[in-house]
Write an enzyme that holds these catalytic residues in place. Structure first.
Site, short mmCIF file in Angstrom:
data_model
loop_
_atom_site.label_atom_id
_atom_site.label_comp_id
_atom_site.label_asym_id
_atom_site.label_seq_id
_atom_site.Cartn_x
_atom_site.Cartn_y
_atom_site.Cartn_z
N HIS A 70 -0.94 4.81 7.03
CA HIS A 70 -0.54 5.19 6.10
C HIS A 70 -0.10 6.73 6.35
CE1 HIS A 70 -3.06 1.76 4.77
NE2 HIS A 70 -1.81 1.48 4.12
N ASP A 87 -4.53 7.67 8.38
CA ASP A 87 -5.25 6.84 8.39
C ASP A 87 -5.06 5.84 9.66
OD1 ASP A 87 -3.72 5.25 7.17
OD2 ASP A 87 -5.34 4.66 5.75
N SER A 120 0.65 -1.18 -0.02
CA SER A 120 0.13 0.16 -0.04
C SER A 120 0.73 1.19 -0.08
CB SER A 120 -0.91 -0.04 1.39
OG SER A 120 -0.32 0.08 2.33
#
Length: 452
Positions: free
Chosen positions: A421, A418, A112
């Site tokens: 990240h 969040d 991610s």
């Protein structure tokens, strides 16, 4: 301009000239613009925040400037004489060379941290519409409010942002590369219990299918080079890797022992080396490897393991997780050296993401941030604003009460987006630090220490 202003301008001109001619260290582009604007009388000073790491190179000279501004004009000649000597001394400062990235295409493998929409496209992952709001002003498929580190690196190469391999809608162009990264991906092969099937081995398989398909199509129609990478791009391209964090995270979540983590890291390095060797044997020559960041500084990890204050280090991060990341990174650099020994034509750059991110978290206020460990988009309020039951942008009923994980008012004040990240502002900082060259080690040039 008065006499004092003219003398100040003369100093800045001397310093700028000396720094440039000596070529001994890099001034950030924004600092050069500022100096040029003053010395040349330009009014077009760019009103953007300056990189404080670059300004640190000017602290000593600027002390002379501030003293000079408060001094009588009669003392001006003495200061100019001292400043000339200072400029001479500066010419002997150590070399710091900015990175020059010049590649026609990029092929990225990762999780991610560099996923530009792969998991959303490939698995219909329910990422909320808030992701992308800061820069794209619409849903971007990224785990971020805006751009990722890979986006800023693409900008530095003057290449368009990467399209994910799994994206089939919108006629995506792959002329300058392809992104195989997906959120949650691991180095070790996925199994039935994995939340993400697109592990490193599968990303490699996708790349080889992509390459074979591209070459087949180009052999039939050269006009397709408008949308697909030219055949020679596969050798000239940069192959980037940012993966492994989820492997460590999973092992530590399952309470693996220190020996089990070490055994896992050895297996991960073997898998990574094998994959890079497959790419090299297929013609890849330019490799760019990010190490993993300080895992123990993520709000999600702190909220889970940090309830016992003895688990925290001086930065308020989980010490055990950061130790595991450090071991991973040491082994990763070793494997880069091993890979290089096996691959004489390879060019490889190892980038110390861990040190950059820890530097940012440890000195957050110095770089204009106000929250080092609190999620911008979350629920629960200070100190972490993170609740695993309510992801960013989601509304749920908690014990009869409606709760929503809303974003903060100013994402530029936060390092974390969040709970898992980084924000665009933090990613920009990391990318700027990477591009200075201070945190990049190219083993084929010799084992050089990092400049921190």
């Amino acid at each position: 301009m008065d006499d004092q202003g003219e003398l100040l301008g003369a100093y800045l001109g001397i310093a700028l000239f000396s720094f440039r001619i000596a070529g001994k260290f890099m001034l950030h582009e924004k600092v050069l613009k500022l100096l040029n604007s003053y010395v040349c009388g330009s009014n077009e000073v760019e009103k953007r925040e300056l990189d404080l790491s670059s300004l640190s190179y000017l602290i000593l000279p600027l002390k002379f400037v501030f003293t000079f501004l408060q001094a009588p004009i009669s003392m001006a000649s003495l200061y100019i004489h001292s400043l000339i000597k200072l400029a001479f001394l500066c010419s002997f400062w150590p070399i710091i060379t900015p990175l020059s990235l010049n590649y026609p295409a990029v092929f990225n493998f990762g999780d991610s941290n560099s996923d530009t929409g792969g998991l959303v496209a490939g698995k219909a992952f329910p990422l909320t519409r808030l992701n992308g709001q800061t820069y794209f002003h619409e849903f971007s498929g990224r785990f971020c409010d805006g751009r990722l580190i890979i986006d800023f690196l693409m900008e530095a190469m003057e290449l368009p942002y990467m399209n994910p391999y799994l994206e089939s809608v919108g006629s995506p162009s792959f002329q300058t590369g392809c992104n195989f990264a997906t959120g949650g991906a691991t180095i070790q092969p996925a199994n039935a219990a994995s939340t993400n099937p697109f592990s490193f081995n599968l990303q490699l398989s996708q790349f080889f299918r992509f390459k074979n398909r591209v070459l087949t199509l180009l052999s039939k129609d050269k006009e397709l080079e408008k949308y697909l990478p030219a055949e020679d791009y596969f050798k000239k391209a940069l192959y980037t890797f940012d993966i492994g964090q989820n492997d460590l995270d999973g092992a530590l979540y399952s309470s693996a022992s220190e020996k089990q983590v070490l055994d896992l890291v050895s297996k991960l390095m073997s898998d990574l080396n094998y994959g890079m060797k497959r790419l090299y044997d297929a013609g890849a020559r330019n490799f760019w490897v990010h190490n993993t960041g300080p895992l123990g500084c993520l709000p999600r990890i702190i909220s889970t393991v940090g309830k016992n204050r003895s688990n925290l280090d001086e930065q308020g991060c989980i010490a055990s997780h950061n130790r595991a990341a450090t071991v991973f990174n040491q082994k990763l650099r070793d494997i880069c050296l091993q890979f290089l020994a096996q691959s004489p034509e390879a060019n490889i750059t190892y980038v110390d993401i861990y040190s950059i991110k820890l530097k940012l978290i440890s000195n957050y206020s110095l770089y204009g941030f106000q929250q080092p460990s609190m999620a911008c988009c979350g629920y629960g309020g200070p100190p972490l604003n993170f609740d695993s039951r309510i992801p960013c942008g989601v509304t749920k009923d908690l014990n009869g009460t409606t709760a929503t994980a809303n974003p903060c008012n100013n994402t530029a004040e936060y390092i974390n987006w969040d709970g898992n990240h980084y924000t665009e502002a933090a990613n920009r900082f990391v990318a700027d630090q990477i591009l200075t060259g201070n945190y990049s080690d190219s083993p084929h040039l010799g084992a050089l220490p990092f400049v921190n």
